[in-house]
Design an enzyme around this catalytic site. Structure first.
Site, PDB file in Angstrom:
ATOM      1  N   MET A 118      46.105  46.563  42.669  1.00 10.20           N
ATOM      2  CA  MET A 118      46.228  46.898  41.248  1.00 10.20           C
ATOM      3  C   MET A 118      47.340  46.053  40.645  1.00 10.20           C
ATOM      4  O   MET A 118      48.320  45.867  41.325  1.00 10.20           O
ATOM      5  CB  MET A 118      46.625  48.358  41.050  1.00 10.20           C
ATOM      6  CG  MET A 118      45.583  49.344  41.361  1.00 10.20           C
ATOM      7  SD  MET A 118      44.268  49.387  40.122  1.00 10.20           S
ATOM      8  CE  MET A 118      44.429  51.035  39.497  1.00 10.20           C
ATOM      9  N   PRO A 119      47.230  45.676  39.429  1.00 11.57           N
ATOM     10  CA  PRO A 119      46.082  45.832  38.542  1.00 11.57           C
ATOM     11  C   PRO A 119      44.883  44.962  38.962  1.00 11.57           C
ATOM     12  O   PRO A 119      45.067  43.907  39.573  1.00 11.57           O
ATOM     13  CB  PRO A 119      46.608  45.370  37.180  1.00 11.57           C
ATOM     14  CG  PRO A 119      48.094  45.336  37.300  1.00 11.57           C
ATOM     15  CD  PRO A 119      48.374  45.074  38.732  1.00 11.57           C
ATOM     16  N   ILE A 120      43.699  45.456  38.596  1.00 11.91           N
ATOM     17  CA  ILE A 120      42.459  44.699  38.783  1.00 11.91           C
ATOM     18  C   ILE A 120      41.910  44.367  37.404  1.00 11.91           C
ATOM     19  O   ILE A 120      41.763  45.253  36.560  1.00 11.91           O
ATOM     20  CB  ILE A 120      41.423  45.533  39.569  1.00 11.91           C
ATOM     21  CG1 ILE A 120      41.955  45.818  40.974  1.00 11.91           C
ATOM     22  CG2 ILE A 120      40.090  44.795  39.634  1.00 11.91           C
ATOM     23  CD1 ILE A 120      41.156  46.859  41.731  1.00 11.91           C
ATOM     24  N   THR A 167      44.518  41.183  41.088  1.00 11.93           N
ATOM     25  CA  THR A 167      43.192  40.654  41.411  1.00 11.93           C
ATOM     26  C   THR A 167      42.436  40.408  40.110  1.00 11.93           C
ATOM     27  O   THR A 167      42.480  41.236  39.200  1.00 11.93           O
ATOM     28  CB  THR A 167      42.401  41.668  42.270  1.00 11.93           C
ATOM     29  OG1 THR A 167      43.161  41.970  43.439  1.00 11.93           O
ATOM     30  CG2 THR A 167      41.047  41.119  42.675  1.00 11.93           C
ATOM     31  N   GLU A 220      42.331  47.513  34.966  1.00 15.64           N
ATOM     32  CA  GLU A 220      42.482  48.807  35.649  1.00 15.64           C
ATOM     33  C   GLU A 220      43.905  48.829  36.199  1.00 15.64           C
ATOM     34  O   GLU A 220      44.273  47.965  37.012  1.00 15.64           O
ATOM     35  CB  GLU A 220      41.486  48.951  36.810  1.00 15.64           C
ATOM     36  CG  GLU A 220      40.049  48.600  36.478  1.00 15.64           C
ATOM     37  CD  GLU A 220      39.155  49.812  36.208  1.00 15.64           C
ATOM     38  OE1 GLU A 220      39.588  50.957  36.498  1.00 15.64           O
ATOM     39  OE2 GLU A 220      38.059  49.618  35.694  1.00 15.64           O
TER      40      GLU A 220
END
Lengths: 61, 61, 61, 61, 61, 61
Positions: free
Chosen positions: D1-3, D40, E7
């Site tokens: 995270m974050p994605i 990511t 996210e």
């Protein structure tokens, strides 16, 4: 906004997709009282080996 | 519901995908107490030029 | 990678979620031959007024 | 995270994608105070017949 | 387009989110040569019981 | 399938959501020739501090 994503099997014609995005946009503007320009639609085509239900790939149904 | 989306690099065989969706569906039904028919799985294959970590594309790792 | 997203109704306990992510991660590593550390899972809880099937919200089923 | 997921039209070069993921990762680490390794990025290319705005497919604009 | 989804765990201030969307939009327009008006960003906050890595929920790390 | 995800700002009534899912399902079945039972719709409400356009959060427009 709204942003709408459609996950669907491949095999629909351009004409079907044209109809879909027109009618879905109408559905959004009529119910959510927003301008058509605010509605974005994205279609993701999912091949039959990339969809599963009840633990089985679509190619094995 | 549940609907499960898997983002993964390409290169797995059909047999591997068959095993994955079977075992993931079992994992859902066992823990969430739902019917297998209720579980949908979608796989998105992400190519190596469309994945990045730590600011670098996968093709450059 | 893989990154897995689960869309599910609310109402499961922490214990059920704990079991789910463990078993789903096992399903991925066993079939896709990757390390557990590579597997990320995200759960999105979808309330009953935000899910529909056959044109009806879940609250109206 | 974050994605981070990027939905974009095709047609960008590898060099452009390389620049994008580097600069987006910098934007995340600078503002959210996290390590680059935690970030990511996934790119989904959406073809012009799979994007619509104002009820019209991109191929018809 | 592009449409970007982030996210991330909760806990960032409005000021951090303000900085993130400004810098991410700059990253997109600089590399993909598009207008800032074309860039939409959506943030999904994922609670610590809804994120897992290596088979463990974030609340258990 | 198809599975449809709608990202929208909060503030719509149940009645508006009821109308939306009915009309969107009709749009899908009419154009894609599938049964209503095959159509799942998920709504994600995105708060005004989690949506940005042109580098600015919705709360700052």
């Amino acid at each position: 906004m709204p942003i709408i994503t459609v996950e669907a099997l491949p095999g629909r014609t351009i004409e079907q997709k044209r109809g879909l995005v027109k009618d879905m946009t109408d559905a959004v503007t009529r119910n959510f009282k927003c301008e058509p320009e605010a509605v974005t639609i994205i279609i993701h085509e999912i091949s039959q080996e990339h969809l599963a239900k009840a633990g089985k790939l679509r190619i094995d149904w």
